[in-house]
Design an enzyme around this catalytic site. Sequence first.
Site, PDB file in Angstrom:
ATOM      1  CD  GLU A   1      -0.364   1.552 -31.947  1.00 21.32           C
ATOM      2  OE1 GLU A   1       0.463   1.668 -32.796  1.00 21.32           O
ATOM      3  OE2 GLU A   1      -1.243   1.356 -31.970  1.00 21.32           O
TER       4      GLU A   1
ATOM      5  CD  GLU B   1      -3.176   4.889 -30.383  1.00 25.74           C
ATOM      6  OE1 GLU B   1      -3.105   5.608 -31.332  1.00 25.74           O
ATOM      7  OE2 GLU B   1      -2.108   5.830 -29.717  1.00 25.74           O
TER       8      GLU B   1
HETATM    9  C1  FCB Z   1      -1.015   4.216 -33.882  1.00 24.46           C
HETATM   10  C2  FCB Z   1      -0.014   4.940 -32.814  1.00 24.46           C
HETATM   11  C3  FCB Z   1      -0.277   6.579 -32.961  1.00 24.46           C
HETATM   12  C4  FCB Z   1      -0.781   7.012 -34.697  1.00 24.46           C
HETATM   13  C5  FCB Z   1      -1.918   6.077 -34.930  1.00 24.46           C
HETATM   14  C6  FCB Z   1      -2.409   7.055 -36.187  1.00 24.46           C
HETATM   15  O1  FCB Z   1      -0.531   3.319 -34.448  1.00 24.46           O
HETATM   16  O2  FCB Z   1       0.224   4.857 -31.473  1.00 24.46           O
HETATM   17  O3  FCB Z   1       1.128   7.483 -31.974  1.00 24.46           O
HETATM   18  O4  FCB Z   1       0.275   8.168 -34.909  1.00 24.46           O
HETATM   19  O5  FCB Z   1      -1.293   5.003 -34.783  1.00 24.46           O
END
Ligand code: FCB
Length: 452
Positions: A185, A364
């Site tokens: 990210e 994620e």
């Molecule tokens: C993302 C991050 C991760 C976590 C989630 C909720 O942006 O990569 O570390 O904090 O959000």
Amino acid sequence: MTNTLTDTTALTPAARAANLTRRDFPAGFVFGVATSSYQIEGAAQEDGRSPSIWDVFCAQPGRISDGSSGAVACDHYHRWEQDLDLIAALGVDAYRFSVAWPRVIPAGRGPVNPAGLDFYERLTDGLLARGVQPHVTLYHWDLPATLQDQGGWTNRDTAYAFAEYAAAVAGRLGNRVVSYATLNEPWCSSVLSYEIGEHAPGTRDRAAALSAAHHLMLGHGLAMPEIRRHAPQSQAGIVLNLGPQESASDHPEDIRAARHADGRLNRWFLDPLLRGEYPADTWEDVVADAPPVQDGDLRLIAAPMDFLGVNYYSRGVIGAQGGVMPEGASVTDMGWEIHPQGLTDLMLRLKADYPALPPIYITENGAAFADERSGDRVHDPRRTEFISTHLSALLDATQAGVDVRGYFAWSLMDNFEWAHGYQKRFGLVYVDYATQERLLKDSALWYQAFLK
Ligand code: FCB
């Protein structure tokens, strides 16, 4: 012939999702769980680890809502074996974790600390021994603090330091790792960190953020050949946080604002990687603070990748005055709108807009809710619904021809949620921070059954 017992087309989206199993997905599709180093490891001062920018940030009053830090977190650095057993017990195929740069090269640049690499080698081998694929992220925001003293990501040298660090990790772990993501990210480690100031180092300066973003991308571009050289059989790519940015209305000012938001969040990172250029419209929007791009940078950044990691949590609905919450929306404990359709839309858009798009992993996806323990159970039906409806939305995208290879739930366990400290619980596994006890939430039991 329709069998009424298995015909799910008449079900509500939630019920259809609850009936999903991994057999609905293409053969070989990888299911996993994800974490990151600073959020779980603790052991902040052990075995030669130096402070990261997050240790420094957490020590500044007012930065973290509960005044906490990752100094202990889930104590995973000491409990890693039991945690790997837990991962194996879930029945996942894969585990995504990140490596802490300050453990590996404590001065940021220069000598490698073998004890730091030993830990990640134990993790990697421990996963392989349990039949779980290791997926490594090299940078999940814990920059060595010494590098921040020299400007952090606003300093071009940090990109070169990152490539050296990437070489050290890939040199030790090599082909044992299934995939290496360079960065997690970069929007967060630039805009959220240097412009909005909510993450370390906490500055508020758009030019600094755009410079940081460019140097992060350059670091990615410089690290890719190092990964390829040291781990030629591993997959190499990057992880971006992406989400549709939709206009709140047909009003031209809202449309323009949504396009700008899309440019800053999505295209600012996708276009250099997959087209070798920054998006012209967004560049115009920020031209006064445009980043220092040197000849050859974009060629490095746009080198082909084996995968694109996508972190998807929500969409944005954007008006001229900023983000708006659609009426009747349901939200998570983070206040983020729950919108599974956005994942399908995002996948289809990536395929339509980027001919050079490599295979995708959802690296994620998950939700925070205010979970409470009742005895040895944690009933979290909303998380199960969140994950299953997003899996269902992802399945729609794969059936429409998008090449998605895997899905990682965020997160394996509750952990240090950055500026929110320990107040937001994203885990499939509940962590009792007073005792470090781990408890499978109902959502973990659901995932386990889904994977059986
Ligand atoms: C993302 C991050 C991760 C976590 C989630 C909720 O942006 O990569 O570390 O904090 O959000």
